[in-house]
Write an enzyme that holds these catalytic residues in place. Structure first.
Site, PDB file in Angstrom:
ATOM      1  N   GLY A 112       0.409  -1.168   0.193  1.00  0.00           N
ATOM      2  CA  GLY A 112      -0.404  -0.045   0.154  1.00  0.00           C
ATOM      3  C   GLY A 112       1.029   1.310  -0.401  1.00  0.00           C
ATOM      4  O   GLY A 112       1.721   1.273   0.332  1.00  0.00           O
ATOM      5  N   ASN A 113       0.592   2.182  -1.028  1.00  0.00           N
ATOM      6  CA  ASN A 113       0.566   3.812  -0.556  1.00  0.00           C
ATOM      7  C   ASN A 113      -0.284   4.754  -0.225  1.00  0.00           C
ATOM      8  O   ASN A 113      -1.606   4.317  -0.393  1.00  0.00           O
ATOM      9  CB  ASN A 113       1.784   3.951  -1.676  1.00  0.00           C
ATOM     10  CG  ASN A 113       1.055   3.347  -2.754  1.00  0.00           C
ATOM     11  OD1 ASN A 113       0.396   3.863  -3.362  1.00  0.00           O
ATOM     12  ND2 ASN A 113       1.118   2.145  -3.242  1.00  0.00           N
ATOM     13  N   SER A 132       5.914   2.631  -6.832  1.00  0.00           N
ATOM     14  CA  SER A 132       6.350   1.679  -7.659  1.00  0.00           C
ATOM     15  C   SER A 132       4.666   2.474  -8.432  1.00  0.00           C
ATOM     16  O   SER A 132       4.450   2.042  -9.431  1.00  0.00           O
ATOM     17  CB  SER A 132       6.378   0.312  -7.332  1.00  0.00           C
ATOM     18  OG  SER A 132       5.293  -0.232  -6.622  1.00  0.00           O
ATOM     19  N   GLU A 133       3.843   2.506  -7.698  1.00  0.00           N
ATOM     20  CA  GLU A 133       2.299   3.455  -7.948  1.00  0.00           C
ATOM     21  C   GLU A 133       2.224   4.569  -8.639  1.00  0.00           C
ATOM     22  O   GLU A 133       1.439   4.917  -7.831  1.00  0.00           O
ATOM     23  CB  GLU A 133       1.533   2.253  -7.095  1.00  0.00           C
ATOM     24  CG  GLU A 133       1.626   1.154  -6.749  1.00  0.00           C
ATOM     25  CD  GLU A 133       0.315  -0.069  -7.965  1.00  0.00           C
ATOM     26  OE1 GLU A 133       0.359   1.350  -8.725  1.00  0.00           O
ATOM     27  OE2 GLU A 133       0.285  -0.857  -7.379  1.00  0.00           O
ATOM     28  N   HIS A 136      -3.991   3.894  -1.243  1.00  0.00           N
ATOM     29  CA  HIS A 136      -4.007   2.508  -1.721  1.00  0.00           C
ATOM     30  C   HIS A 136      -3.801   1.712  -0.607  1.00  0.00           C
ATOM     31  O   HIS A 136      -2.194   2.149  -0.583  1.00  0.00           O
ATOM     32  CB  HIS A 136      -3.098   3.039  -3.299  1.00  0.00           C
ATOM     33  CG  HIS A 136      -2.665   0.609  -3.658  1.00  0.00           C
ATOM     34  ND1 HIS A 136      -3.767   0.243  -3.721  1.00  0.00           N
ATOM     35  CD2 HIS A 136      -1.730   0.612  -3.754  1.00  0.00           C
ATOM     36  CE1 HIS A 136      -2.473  -0.646  -4.488  1.00  0.00           C
ATOM     37  NE2 HIS A 136      -1.881  -0.480  -3.939  1.00  0.00           N
ATOM     38  N   THR A 186       9.480   4.290  -2.320  1.00  0.00           N
ATOM     39  CA  THR A 186       9.056   2.398  -2.890  1.00  0.00           C
ATOM     40  C   THR A 186       9.606   2.039  -1.268  1.00  0.00           C
ATOM     41  O   THR A 186      11.114   2.550  -1.044  1.00  0.00           O
ATOM     42  CB  THR A 186      10.299   3.135  -3.876  1.00  0.00           C
ATOM     43  OG1 THR A 186      10.457   1.167  -4.308  1.00  0.00           O
ATOM     44  CG2 THR A 186      11.483   3.287  -3.575  1.00  0.00           C
ATOM     45  N   HIS A 203      -4.041  -2.744   0.852  1.00  0.00           N
ATOM     46  CA  HIS A 203      -4.189  -3.878   0.571  1.00  0.00           C
ATOM     47  C   HIS A 203      -4.745  -4.621   1.326  1.00  0.00           C
ATOM     48  O   HIS A 203      -4.412  -5.354   2.514  1.00  0.00           O
ATOM     49  CB  HIS A 203      -2.817  -4.393   0.255  1.00  0.00           C
ATOM     50  CG  HIS A 203      -1.751  -3.995  -1.032  1.00  0.00           C
ATOM     51  ND1 HIS A 203      -0.994  -4.626  -1.142  1.00  0.00           N
ATOM     52  CD2 HIS A 203      -2.001  -3.675  -1.783  1.00  0.00           C
ATOM     53  CE1 HIS A 203       0.021  -4.167  -2.038  1.00  0.00           C
ATOM     54  NE2 HIS A 203      -0.954  -2.839  -2.655  1.00  0.00           N
TER      55      HIS A 203
END
Length: 184
Positions: A26-27, A70-71, A90, A41, A92
């Site tokens: 997630g981020n 990376s997103e 974002h 990252t 998970h």
């Protein structure tokens, strides 16, 4: 208002504490003064620090030496698609990923989810970090504030990170309730 770096650290740790993500998953991001502040990252959500926040411009250029998640394409695409969005989560969460193969949307069960989310579409699988995923999510987020990504996680948006975060909790609650209802 707290700084975007403070917000990212606070809500990253809270996401891990509340079981919305694990380890590196997630981020979060915040759009502030024309710049995107996003988890770096390799940063671990429950151990986030201000030094693990990357900064980008709206044209996708990295500012400083900290590499963004990376997103980053996903975050950038949503900000470009929605002028009203100032924060993105974002994550998970387990139940949301577990039910991500149910079809084109997750049924809305609670009045809160109906009020704040209206609908929770499921986006077909696209590789993590890809331009294809960013484009698909941006299309869906033009109309909705939450989406589940098949076998990947969720994305929610808000005017603040607090708002995006609590919408993420509503998505996971909806997924959990649906799962429990269907499996018992």
């Amino acid at each position: 208002m707290n700084s975007p770096v403070f917000q990212l650290v606070k809500y990253s740790r809270l996401a891990h504490e509340r079981g919305l993500t694990a380890a590196f998953g997630g981020n979060l991001s915040v759009l502030f003064n024309g710049k995107i502040f996003v988890k770096a990252t390799g940063a671990v959500m429950d151990d986030m620090s201000g030094a693990q926040v990357a900064v980008m411009t709206l044209d996708g250029k990295q500012v400083g030496g900290v590499r963004p998640s990376s997103e980053w394409r996903l975050h950038l695409a949503i900000y470009r698609a929605r002028e009203d969005v100032r924060a993105i989560a974002h994550l998970h969460p387990s139940y949301s990923i577990a039910v991500s193969n149910i079809g084109e949307r997750l049924p809305i069960i609670t009045p809160e989810a109906e009020l704040y989310l209206r609908r929770i579409p499921v986006v077909p699988f696209r590789p993590a970090g890809s331009e294809e995923l960013a484009e698909e999510i941006a299309k869906v987020m033009e109309e909705y504030d939450a989406a589940i990504m098949e076998n990947h996680g969720i994305v929610t948006v808000g005017r603040t990170l607090r708002e995006a975060f609590y919408k993420a909790e509503l998505v996971e609650e909806s997924a959990k309730l649906w799962y429990l209802r269907e499996k018992h």
